[in-house]
Write a protein that holds these residues in place. Sequence first.
Motif, PDB file in Angstrom:
ATOM      1  N   THR A  61       0.709  -1.238  -0.184  1.00 47.88           N
ATOM      2  CA  THR A  61       0.014  -0.086  -0.161  1.00 47.88           C
ATOM      3  C   THR A  61       0.701   1.204  -0.038  1.00 47.88           C
ATOM      4  OG1 THR A  61      -1.303  -1.398   1.617  1.00 47.88           O
ATOM      5  CG2 THR A  61      -1.801   1.116   1.232  1.00 47.88           C
ATOM      6  N   THR A  64       2.596   1.798  -3.304  1.00 54.91           N
ATOM      7  CA  THR A  64       1.671   2.099  -4.280  1.00 54.91           C
ATOM      8  C   THR A  64       1.531   3.703  -4.111  1.00 54.91           C
ATOM      9  OG1 THR A  64       0.767   0.092  -4.186  1.00 54.91           O
ATOM     10  CG2 THR A  64      -0.521   1.750  -5.388  1.00 54.91           C
ATOM     11  N   THR A 136      -5.931  -3.153  -3.247  1.00 55.83           N
ATOM     12  CA  THR A 136      -5.080  -2.158  -3.058  1.00 55.83           C
ATOM     13  C   THR A 136      -5.846  -0.673  -2.836  1.00 55.83           C
ATOM     14  OG1 THR A 136      -3.593  -3.306  -4.337  1.00 55.83           O
ATOM     15  CG2 THR A 136      -2.832  -0.765  -4.250  1.00 55.83           C
TER      16      THR A 136
END
Lengths: 153, 221
Positions: A61, A64, A136
């Motif tokens: 996470t 990202t 996600t």
Amino acid sequence: MIRYSKNFLAGITVVLVGLGGCGQNHEEQATANLKPPIQQEIEEIRPQVSQIVRAPVTEKTRKTYQWYCAQCHGIEGKGDGINAKLLTVPPRNHTKASYLETRTDEQLYEAIKFGGLSVGRAPCMPAWENTLDEETIHSLVQYIRELCQCEAL
Amino acid sequence: MIQKILTLLCLGGLLSLFPLSLEAGVLEENNCSTCHSLSSEDTEKKISGPDLYYAGNKFQPEWLRQFLKVPAVVRPSGFITDPGFLKGSPENLVPHPSFPDEKANAIADKLMELKIYEQTPVVRNALSKGQRAKIKYQFERTYGCISCHQSLNLAGKVRGGISGPSLVNAGNRLQADWIASWLQKPETYLSKSRMPRYKMDSVTQNLFVQFLMTLKKENMK
């Protein structure tokens, strides 16, 4: 006097209509005169409301967020990424609890998935539905909650 | 007789080797591979420049020649894997070297030979005024491209974010078919870009390609 006001109003209208997108000079950033999305636009972009899952924030996470989101929202999520000063509407500061507690997790999820327009916000925020998987996106919502140290009121 | 054949074989071997060593020559001599991948098999991660093993598919030769003579900044924030990219202070944003005319042309010619596909260019119709306005609107509003890419507004002024490569001169820099190919399958070129993926229908995608091809620096005011 009446004629003067008419011209003035016409001038203002032209300026307002001209500001449609996201890219502006820094000097002009203060003008938040973006057209709000019309209902039809919102419905086209946001097909259905999804179920919110409290996905855990993982290393993936955070990576990202750094890879994609930080370009505009900044490394620490303060809304000061490298594109920030060049956008008409400044990117959201994810550490600002006073704003983020007014947003539900559904709204954050939809803003990420379908883009800013889908939740009546700026079109500068693109849709990530074809880039990021469901989990996600859900975990990014929770990461934003971690950044703002807040929950929806 | 056997000797003659052997001599011919040797000569043939030498001749076929010669162009190969020349090929490596012009790009190697100028250290292009320090910052750019020149082969798809080059697995070493390059952090300062884009891959060039498909340069012949991506660039317009005239732009490439001009760039090598007088380099223009395409990525104001540096390359996406640069350690300083997100800080706005890229560590590898050294000015691209410039080359004298003859050398620039030789390098550009060699780069244009680097291709990963052969394709006859797709014929695309020019955009009507209405189509252009519609796609410009989508570029800014529907897809939010302008948040990361610079382009030109109606008044010919540069507008947009700087995390993506500048598109102000996309119409002179890129080949239309490459843009289409990038939009369809960006992972062919970059294992992971920082750009969102879009699922456009082929009509919209074609219009987008045509729109990007109208962005040229000579339209800047």
